[in-house]
Design an enzyme around this catalytic site. Structure first.
Site, PDB file in Angstrom:
ATOM      1  N   ARG A  83     -14.087  -7.714  -1.351  1.00  0.00           N
ATOM      2  CA  ARG A  83     -13.229  -7.668  -0.116  1.00  0.00           C
ATOM      3  C   ARG A  83     -12.387  -6.105   0.742  1.00  0.00           C
ATOM      4  O   ARG A  83     -12.041  -5.746  -0.473  1.00  0.00           O
ATOM      5  CB  ARG A  83     -11.709  -8.681   0.777  1.00  0.00           C
ATOM      6  CG  ARG A  83     -10.817  -8.221   1.709  1.00  0.00           C
ATOM      7  CD  ARG A  83      -9.694  -7.691   1.025  1.00  0.00           C
ATOM      8  NE  ARG A  83      -8.850  -7.441   2.799  1.00  0.00           N
ATOM      9  CZ  ARG A  83      -7.500  -6.529   2.243  1.00  0.00           C
ATOM     10  NH1 ARG A  83      -7.587  -6.205   1.221  1.00  0.00           N
ATOM     11  NH2 ARG A  83      -6.738  -6.798   3.692  1.00  0.00           N
ATOM     12  N   THR A 129       0.728   0.401   7.125  1.00  0.00           N
ATOM     13  CA  THR A 129       0.805  -0.742   5.540  1.00  0.00           C
ATOM     14  C   THR A 129       0.444  -1.918   6.189  1.00  0.00           C
ATOM     15  O   THR A 129       0.564  -2.286   7.249  1.00  0.00           O
ATOM     16  CB  THR A 129       2.123   0.139   4.507  1.00  0.00           C
ATOM     17  OG1 THR A 129       2.591  -0.464   5.379  1.00  0.00           O
ATOM     18  CG2 THR A 129       1.760   1.035   4.613  1.00  0.00           C
ATOM     19  N   GLY A 130       0.565  -3.263   5.476  1.00  0.00           N
ATOM     20  CA  GLY A 130       0.315  -3.816   5.924  1.00  0.00           C
ATOM     21  C   GLY A 130      -1.001  -5.160   6.127  1.00  0.00           C
ATOM     22  O   GLY A 130      -1.833  -4.701   5.230  1.00  0.00           O
ATOM     23  N   THR A 148       1.198  -0.924  -0.803  1.00  0.00           N
ATOM     24  CA  THR A 148      -0.281  -0.170   0.543  1.00  0.00           C
ATOM     25  C   THR A 148       0.924   0.870  -0.112  1.00  0.00           C
ATOM     26  O   THR A 148       1.698   1.147   0.803  1.00  0.00           O
ATOM     27  CB  THR A 148      -0.943  -0.125   1.407  1.00  0.00           C
ATOM     28  OG1 THR A 148      -1.683  -1.241   1.488  1.00  0.00           O
ATOM     29  CG2 THR A 148      -1.669   1.216   1.692  1.00  0.00           C
TER      30      THR A 148
HETATM   31  N1  GLY Z   1      -3.073  -2.489   4.154  1.00  0.00           N
HETATM   32  C1  GLY Z   1      -3.648  -2.808   2.594  1.00  0.00           C
HETATM   33  C2  GLY Z   1      -5.012  -4.079   2.776  1.00  0.00           C
HETATM   34  O1  GLY Z   1      -4.260  -4.863   3.779  1.00  0.00           O
HETATM   35  O2  GLY Z   1      -5.688  -3.848   2.402  1.00  0.00           O
END
Ligand code: GLY
Length: 333
Positions: free
Chosen positions: A215, A238-239, A187
């Site tokens: 999702r 992010t993650g 991200t």
């Molecule tokens: N952090 C990005 C996601 O899980 O979509």
């Protein structure tokens, strides 16, 4: 077990903090300042240039991340991002403007390469915060965005390899564990503060690779993937989005800064909380540690910055008005 883990985590955070900018360095915090995830070097260079030229920090952040959204080589964001289980690229993004305390976001948006710009238009043109799916696309078209196929040949090949290796007997949990194909929960996040101390933030992503259609991760959720309190600071993540959603991660980092924690301490506090609340066995390694990555980024109103990751290997970039620096994050594990 909870007590032991808490004790362990508290002990492990202290030496990490010793490696971070000392209080004296934090006192020397500079404004303007822009912080980003490790893939944001070009984004923060552009954002800083715009801020130094007088641009609003949110507009600067959104223009900065467009460079990465447009880049087919970054398979975690925008054009060229890895698709969902059906081979369709679905993008998520959110933006927040400190001075007006307004936000805009889009989720599961198809065919538009710059979802952060669409999120900014949601903020500017509507009284809503979050538009999803077909509604988000219809809005984007109406305000003038052009549709295009976002699936590059490289991303399509990666998806085909994932599909070819899919075991029809795997359930949805197994699917995430398997095989050696490119995948990402990457991200880009950018937080920016200008010379006046006004803040803006933006997070944009193609989300978890090969995700279930529809999702939605943390990136488009205000308080999870990013949050701004113009009196305090800004944060983003992010993650693994599911972990950040379940901790209201970016909101929690900003609240921790409001409680007086330095930006890095604030990130580590929230990551510690995430680790402590990760209970599912498939999300823990043999040592009982979370087996996934989350990186948090924090920028305080005075220009002090910090970042930390759950696991080793996280990076961030920061521009304090002098130059772009890429740094490794301290991590809990
Ligand atoms: N952090 C990005 C996601 O899980 O979509």
């Amino acid at each position: 077990m909870t007590l032991n883990r808490r004790t362990f985590l508290a002990a492990s955070v202290a030496p990490l903090l010793a490696t971070m900018p000392a209080a004296s360095a934090q006192r020397a915090a500079r404004r303007p300042c822009v912080i980003s995830s490790g893939n944001g070097a070009r984004a923060i260079a552009r954002a800083m240039e715009l801020i130094q030229g007088g641009a609003d920090p949110l507009e600067a952040a959104v223009k900065g991340v467009a460079i990465v959204e447009d880049d087919p080589e970054d398979m975690s964001v925008g054009y060229g991002g890895l698709p969902n289980e059906h081979g369709v690229v679905q993008l998520d993004a959110s933006v927040m403007h400190g001075p007006t305390h307004t936000a805009g976001a889009v989720a599961a948006l198809e065919n538009i390469r710059n979802p952060a710009q669409v999120a900014l238009e949601v903020l500017r043109r509507t009284d809503h915060v979050l538009l999803v799916g077909a509604g988000a696309l219809a809005f984007a078209r109406t305000v003038g965005f052009t549709e295009q196929n976002l699936l590059t040949e490289r991303a399509r090949e990666a998806w085909l390899r994932w599909k070819a290796n899919l075991n029809p007997h795997d359930d949805w949990l197994d699917r995430d564990q398997q095989i050696d194909v490119p995948r990402t929960d990457g991200t880009i996040h950018v937080s920016a503060v200008n010379a006046a101390g006004d803040l803006g933030a933006c997070t944009t992503t193609s989300g978890l690779s090969y995700k279930l259609a529809g999702r939605v991760g943390d990136s488009p959720l205000v308080g999870a993937g990013m949050f701004v309190d113009n009196e305090v600071g800004s944060a983003g993540s992010t993650g693994r989005g599911e972990a950040v959603i379940q901790s209201a991660g970016s909101f929690a980092v900003v609240r921790a800064m409001a409680d007086g924690l330095e930006p890095t301490e604030a990130c580590l506090r929230v990551l510690t909380w995430i680790a402590d609340h990760t209970k599912r066995r498939d999300l823990l390694n043999g040592k009982g540690e979370p087996n996934f990555q989350v990186v948090m980024y924090a920028l305080r109103k005075d220009g002090a910055w910090g970042s930390a990751g759950l696991r080793k290997g996280g990076t961030f970039t920061v521009h304090d008005g002098t130059k772009v620096r890429k740094k490794e994050c301290p991590s809990l594990f």
